[in-house]
Structures are given as C-alpha cells and as structure tokens.
Design an enzyme around this catalytic site. Structure first.
Site, PDB file in Angstrom:
ATOM      1  N   HIS A 242     -20.127  -1.953  -7.029  1.00 53.44           N
ATOM      2  CA  HIS A 242     -19.606  -3.228  -7.515  1.00 53.44           C
ATOM      3  C   HIS A 242     -20.744  -4.232  -7.469  1.00 53.44           C
ATOM      4  O   HIS A 242     -21.877  -3.899  -7.175  1.00 53.44           O
ATOM      5  CB  HIS A 242     -18.513  -3.739  -6.572  1.00 53.44           C
ATOM      6  CG  HIS A 242     -17.258  -2.934  -6.545  1.00 53.44           C
ATOM      7  ND1 HIS A 242     -16.315  -2.984  -7.539  1.00 53.44           N
ATOM      8  CD2 HIS A 242     -16.765  -2.088  -5.610  1.00 53.44           C
ATOM      9  CE1 HIS A 242     -15.294  -2.206  -7.207  1.00 53.44           C
ATOM     10  NE2 HIS A 242     -15.545  -1.643  -6.050  1.00 53.44           N
TER      11      HIS A 242
ATOM     12  N   ARG B  79     -13.184   2.735   6.079  1.00 50.13           N
ATOM     13  CA  ARG B  79     -13.717   2.272   4.797  1.00 50.13           C
ATOM     14  C   ARG B  79     -15.238   2.310   4.844  1.00 50.13           C
ATOM     15  O   ARG B  79     -15.830   2.063   5.893  1.00 50.13           O
ATOM     16  CB  ARG B  79     -13.262   0.844   4.495  1.00 50.13           C
ATOM     17  CG  ARG B  79     -11.783   0.688   4.287  1.00 50.13           C
ATOM     18  CD  ARG B  79     -11.463  -0.645   3.636  1.00 50.13           C
ATOM     19  NE  ARG B  79     -11.811  -0.654   2.221  1.00 50.13           N
ATOM     20  CZ  ARG B  79     -11.075  -0.067   1.278  1.00 50.13           C
ATOM     21  NH1 ARG B  79      -9.958   0.567   1.582  1.00 50.13           N
ATOM     22  NH2 ARG B  79     -11.451  -0.118   0.013  1.00 50.13           N
TER      23      ARG B  79
ATOM     24  N   CYS C 191     -15.755   2.627  -8.961  1.00 47.33           N
ATOM     25  CA  CYS C 191     -14.975   2.798  -7.742  1.00 47.33           C
ATOM     26  C   CYS C 191     -13.563   3.360  -7.994  1.00 47.33           C
ATOM     27  O   CYS C 191     -13.443   4.536  -8.297  1.00 47.33           O
ATOM     28  CB  CYS C 191     -14.951   1.485  -6.961  1.00 47.33           C
ATOM     29  SG  CYS C 191     -14.570   1.726  -5.226  1.00 47.33           S
TER      30      CYS C 191
HETATM   31  N1  GLN Z   1      -8.754   2.001  -3.574  1.00 53.21           N
HETATM   32  C1  GLN Z   1      -9.924   2.811  -3.662  1.00 53.21           C
HETATM   33  C2  GLN Z   1     -10.541   3.090  -2.317  1.00 53.21           C
HETATM   34  O1  GLN Z   1     -10.311   2.351  -1.380  1.00 53.21           O
HETATM   35  C3  GLN Z   1     -10.944   2.133  -4.581  1.00 53.21           C
HETATM   36  C4  GLN Z   1     -11.519   0.879  -4.005  1.00 53.21           C
HETATM   37  C5  GLN Z   1     -12.389   0.094  -4.964  1.00 53.21           C
HETATM   38  O2  GLN Z   1     -12.238   0.192  -6.179  1.00 53.21           O
HETATM   39  N2  GLN Z   1     -13.251  -0.741  -4.409  1.00 53.21           N
HETATM   40  O3  GLN Z   1     -11.284   4.046  -2.173  1.00 53.21           O
END
Ligand code: GLN
Length: 265
Positions: free
Chosen positions: A209, A129, A95
């Site tokens: 993840h 998101r 990520c």
């Molecule tokens: N901050 C980054 C995003 O929001 C990575 C997020 C993450 O590692 N889960 O895309």
C-alpha cells in the site's frame, strides 16, 4: 489524442485502504502528462462491466468484511477476467485484492473467502498482523519483465519497489506463479522476509500500500506500457517525465524502511 487506455477500478467503495486510490490518480496523471487519453470506470457489486474493452483493472486492499462483501460478485466475473488476462489485460491487485486473485483467503475467524485463481496462490490468516515499511528487489524473481527492453536498466530505481504492508494473511505461491520480488526489508507474503507479491502474465499482486505507484514510477510506467500494448498490440515508447519528486519519495521511503522495524502484532 493519438493514444488512450481504459482503466476499470473494481469495487472502490469496498476495497480501498491506505491511499490505494492514489494508484488510479498516478496512472491517470502519468498518461495525461504525456498526452495519452485515459478513461476510468468504477464498478461496484452488481454493476455491468465489459472487460473485453478494458486495458487495465485495479483492485485495492480491504478489510476481511469488504473482501467477503465482493467475493461472490467477483466469482461471477472470474471467467471473463481470466479470459482477458490470458489475452494481455493488465491487472494490479493490492493486498486484499491480491488475496482474492488467488484461490482463497481463510480468515482468522475461519471464514473461507473464495478467490478467482488468477494467481496460483492461496492465503491463510496468521495469528499476528504483519505491519511495516517494505523494500522489494524485483530483479531476480521477475527478471523477464523487469529487465525487459522498456527499462534497459540495472539501476535499482527501476527495479526496486517501496511501500507499506499491513495484513493478517499469509500468501503461499504455487508452481505457476512467480513472486513479484525478493524482500530486502519487511515481512512479505508469508511473513518470513523472503518474497513479496505475485506475477502472472500482466497480472500483478502485491501487499504494498502507500499507495504503491506514486513512489514507484517505473512500475506505474510498466503498467501503462503494457496497457497500451494490450490496446494497440505494439510497444509504444513513453515520453520521459520529470520524476524528481517521485524519486525523492522513493528514496525517502527506502531510508524510512531501513530505519524502522517491521512488526508482527
Ligand atoms: N483483510 C486482509 C488481511 O488482513 C487484507 C488486508 C489489506 O488489504 N490491507 O490480510
């Protein structure tokens, strides 16, 4: 112990989300259960590292501010990391880590966080998101390594990845980087349900993840085999393990993904 590998965990203090540390534990245990020695070293901003003696590096996910915090330190190390990746060093990046192994991450506030360009990829934050459980089929996109002699398998357990994504970034891949897999369920790199992650040589980027490795043991073993190959310059066959629990977790994650909805929030 006949064999050993050395793992370098980059910035565990700033980059570790949704159990990413479990990836290190998985690699460690799967080696130990087979009598393979493992040394794990951790570095933070400013610490010394000797990449030429490292077989596998791991960089987890992070919030935008964690990414920003490590970015210039990572830049300093970029030439060495890239040189060793060319020579077969293994990398798993998740990520936020994956994003910084691309060329840059432009955040929702307009900050441009530079990446190190291991992957021919770039990331821009979207207004929503991307969140949910994911299933990925690695067969078509990354067939050269997935269907390599190590697995000799059309079995989906050895070619499917399951995990959980939560990112604002949309990661676009250029010509020189292949995706890790095709999305069966979930949103993926750009949120359209097409592709997930990236592969360049032995460097892997993924949005998964969960952590990714405990419930995808075939992928953990692929990384271990590649790390051993880096150290000993030969293919070392891994002793099979009783993966009953891991397989159950994998199957359960698949069912959960099929029964749940991904969301753009
Ligand atoms: N901050 C980054 C995003 O929001 C990575 C997020 C993450 O590692 N889960 O895309």
């Amino acid at each position: 112990m006949k064999y050993k590998i050395k793992i370098l965990h980059l910035y565990p203090d700033a980059m570790n989300l949704y159990g990413d540390y479990g990836n290190i534990l998985t690699l460690k245990k799967r080696c130990e259960w087979r009598g393979i020695g493992v040394e794990v070293e951790e570095i933070s901003v400013g610490d010394k590292a000797h990449f030429e003696d490292i077989d596998l590096i791991f960089l987890g996910g992070g919030q935008d501010r964690g990414q920003s915090h490590i970015a210039s330190d990572l830049q300093m190390r970029a030439p060495k990391i890239k040189e060793e990746i060319e020579k077969g060093m293994v990398a798993l990046t998740v990520c936020g880590g994956f994003q910084l192994f691309g060329k840059y991450f432009k955040t929702a506030t307009g900050e441009n966080i530079p990446g190190i360009g291991v992957f021919d990829a770039w990331t821009e934050a979207g207004s929503k998101r991307l969140i949910g459980n994911v299933i990925v089929d690695c067969r078509k996109t990354s067939s050269d390594w997935v269907l390599s002699e190590h697995f000799n398998s059309q079995e989906t357990l050895h070619t499917t990845l399951v995990g959980f994504e939560n990112h604002s970034g949309r990661t676009f891949l250029g010509q020189n980087t292949k995706p890790l897999g095709q999305i069966i369920k979930g949103l993926g790199n750009i949120g359209d349900g097409s592709f997930e992650g990236a592969v360049y040589k032995n460097a892997f980027g993924t949005y998964l993840h969960g952590p990714i490795l405990p419930k995808n043991p075939w992928f953990a073993d692929h990384l271990i085999i590649s790390a051993l190959k880096r150290r000993y310059d030969t293919y070392i066959e891994l002793k099979p393990l009783d993966d009953g629990l891991e397989k159950m977790a994998h199957e359960f994650a698949k069912i959960r993904a099929h029964n749940s909805k991904s969301a753009s929030i």
